[in-house]
Design an enzyme around this catalytic site. Structure first.
Site, mmCIF file in Angstrom:
data_model
loop_
_atom_site.group_PDB
_atom_site.id
_atom_site.type_symbol
_atom_site.label_atom_id
_atom_site.label_comp_id
_atom_site.label_asym_id
_atom_site.label_seq_id
_atom_site.Cartn_x
_atom_site.Cartn_y
_atom_site.Cartn_z
ATOM 1 N N CYS A 165 0.810 -1.225 0.000
ATOM 2 C CA CYS A 165 0.000 0.000 0.000
ATOM 3 C C CYS A 165 0.835 1.262 0.000
ATOM 4 C CB CYS A 165 -0.947 -0.017 1.195
ATOM 5 S SG CYS A 165 -1.922 -1.527 1.268
ATOM 6 N N HIS A 304 -2.677 8.033 6.055
ATOM 7 C CA HIS A 304 -2.934 6.726 5.440
ATOM 8 C C HIS A 304 -4.366 6.311 5.782
ATOM 9 C CE1 HIS A 304 -1.935 3.054 3.464
ATOM 10 N NE2 HIS A 304 -2.090 2.307 4.548
ATOM 11 N N GLU A 315 -1.233 5.253 13.647
ATOM 12 C CA GLU A 315 -0.843 6.434 12.875
ATOM 13 C C GLU A 315 -1.076 7.696 13.705
ATOM 14 O OE1 GLU A 315 -1.230 8.347 8.380
ATOM 15 O OE2 GLU A 315 -2.761 6.927 9.046
ATOM 16 N N LYS A 336 -9.462 8.320 2.014
ATOM 17 C CA LYS A 336 -9.937 6.938 1.845
ATOM 18 C C LYS A 336 -11.385 6.786 2.321
ATOM 19 C CE LYS A 336 -5.528 4.393 2.088
ATOM 20 N NZ LYS A 336 -4.569 5.502 2.294
ATOM 21 N N HIS A 341 -9.705 2.181 -0.239
ATOM 22 C CA HIS A 341 -8.253 1.973 -0.207
ATOM 23 C C HIS A 341 -7.801 1.427 -1.553
ATOM 24 C CE1 HIS A 341 -4.289 1.235 0.931
ATOM 25 N NE2 HIS A 341 -4.440 0.504 2.034
ATOM 26 N N PHE A 400 1.610 -3.449 3.935
ATOM 27 C CA PHE A 400 1.938 -4.800 4.384
ATOM 28 C C PHE A 400 3.429 -5.050 4.147
ATOM 29 C CE2 PHE A 400 -2.429 -7.135 3.809
ATOM 30 C CZ PHE A 400 -2.967 -6.343 4.808
#
Length: 414
Positions: A165, A304, A315, A336, A341, A400
């Site tokens: 991502c 994010h 975050e 998002k 996403h 990831f």
């Protein structure tokens, strides 16, 4: 060119769930309009995931010859379309004279999953001879960069960052460094993804990473107490990065200057972020330091903000660690909440929104923010846009594998 070239953004292009170009996408993002709907690209009855953020009414033939489009996976089609729009926006023409000074760096997290599945079914049913000779070049993640190079004629460095991502953000940061060190004058950069396929949906459902909320209007709710997973999306975002010298020489419109890039690894877990967002902390600090700024110089963070439990909490913790008391004066939003996403394309589309926010002095909202989470206690610009001048902004992407990437943009000053 010198080793420390200043780098500016002169063109933008995007295809995503809330628009087929920058103007419509930004209008919807600023207005808090969601592109999330029912899952239709696969049979939703087969999965616990019932919503998705799909690109609607996209016609590859508007940008690509039909014969060529058939040799491209959907993610590559998105990238080529967005790159063409970005070059047009930059009013930049690639010629024999400048082609070797124009590079391409476009990331993808997964690549051609749709192509892989289609060809695997052909192999199973009819044997290897019926598998397309274009199978491998359609599937591999670097083919967005490859095809953009072929279609546009860009002959400089051609690369692809595959960091889940964080792919789009890493690609933009890597492209920034190419120009900064003098290895290219112009870079076509960003990310592309088209992951809404049976196997990808199955994988994310099994990992319990996606929301099972069946209501598209509330499925993506970053930083909200009742968030339960992300909504899968698709699309592409492309930026034209250019050395300031090149941009000034041709009188180009400059959106902003890209001044900082941070990239770190968690060394922790396959899918979970490091506790307290430790890797994100180092990425943000690195980017702000690279920009030559102080934390208090940043006004806006495009987070994010995936709408997953750990990501949003960690975050937030990371932002407080980096910015201290200034964290409570930051405007933080997750687009998002509207786009879902976009995996490897997320950071690139979010960079487009961040740059438009700076240009128009409008901070896009985090929609579906209804019930505060005590662990997420910053200003997430809930539900409605905000008018505010943004002199410097930061955009985060966390992937990831423990990939963390951060970009810092600054208003251009001669």
């Amino acid at each position: 060119m010198s080793e420390n070239n200043r780098v500016v953004i002169t063109g933008l292009g995007t295809v995503n769930p809330i628009g087929l170009d920058v103007a419509s996408s930004w209008k919807n993002a600023a207005a808090g309009i969601s592109g999330i709907g029912e899952l239709t690209r696969v049979n939703k009855e087969d999965f616990p995931m019932k919503t998705s953020a799909e690109v609607q009414d996209f016609e590859p033939s508007d940008f690509i010859d039909k014969k060529d489009a058939r040799k491209m996976d959907r993610f590559t089609q998105f990238a080529v379309a967005s790159a063409k729009m970005a070059l047009e926006d930059a009013d930049y023409t690639i010629t024999e004279e400048n082609a070797e000074h124009v590079g391409v760096w476009i990331g993808a997290g997964i690549g051609g999953m749709e192509t892989y599945e289609q060809q695997f079914h052909k192999f199973n049913e009819k044997g290897y001879k019926r598998v397309s000779p274009f199978f491998v070049p359609m599937m591999i993640p670097d083919m967005a960069s490859g095809q953009v190079s072929i279609v546009t004629g860009a002959k400089g460095i051609n690369s692809c960052s595959v960091t889940a991502c964080a792919s789009g953000t890493n690609s933009i940061g890597d492209a920034f460094k190419v120009i900064q060190r003098g290895d290219a004058e112009v870079m076509i950069t960003g990310g592309a993804e088209a992951p809404i396929t049976n196997m990808a949906v199955a994988g994310f459902c099994s990992a319990k990473a996606v929301t099972t909320n069946e209501d598209p209007a509330s499925a993506s709710r970053p930083f909200d107490k009742n968030r339960d997973g992300f909504v899968m999306g698709e699309g592409a975002g492309i930026l034209i990065l250019e050395s300031l010298e090149s941009a000034k020489n041709r009188g180009a419109h400059i959106y902003a200057e890209i001044v900082g890039y941070g990239a770190t690894g968690d060394a922790y877990h396959l899918t979970a972020p490091a506790p307290e967002g430790e890797g994100a902390v180092r990425s943000m600090k690195q980017a702000v330091e690279d920009a030559g700024l102080q934390p208090e110089d940043i006004q806006y963070v495009n987070a994010h903000g995936t709408s997953t439990g750990y990501n949003d909490e960690y975050e937030t913790t990371a932002l407080k660690s980096v910015f201290g008391s200034h964290a409570y004066h930051l405007m933080v939003s997750s687009t998002k909440s509207m786009t879902g996403h976009l995996l490897g394309a997320a950071g690139a589309v979010e960079a487009v929104f961040t740059l438009k926010a700076m240009e128009d002095s409008i901070v896009p909202p985090t929609i579906n923010y209804e019930e505060p989470d005590p662990a997420c206690d910053l200003d997430y610009v809930p539900n409605e846009q905000r008018q505010a001048e943004i002199k410097a902004a930061l955009s985060n992407s966390l992937g990831f594998g423990g990939h963390n990437a951060t970009l810092v943009f600054k208003k251009y000053e001669a």
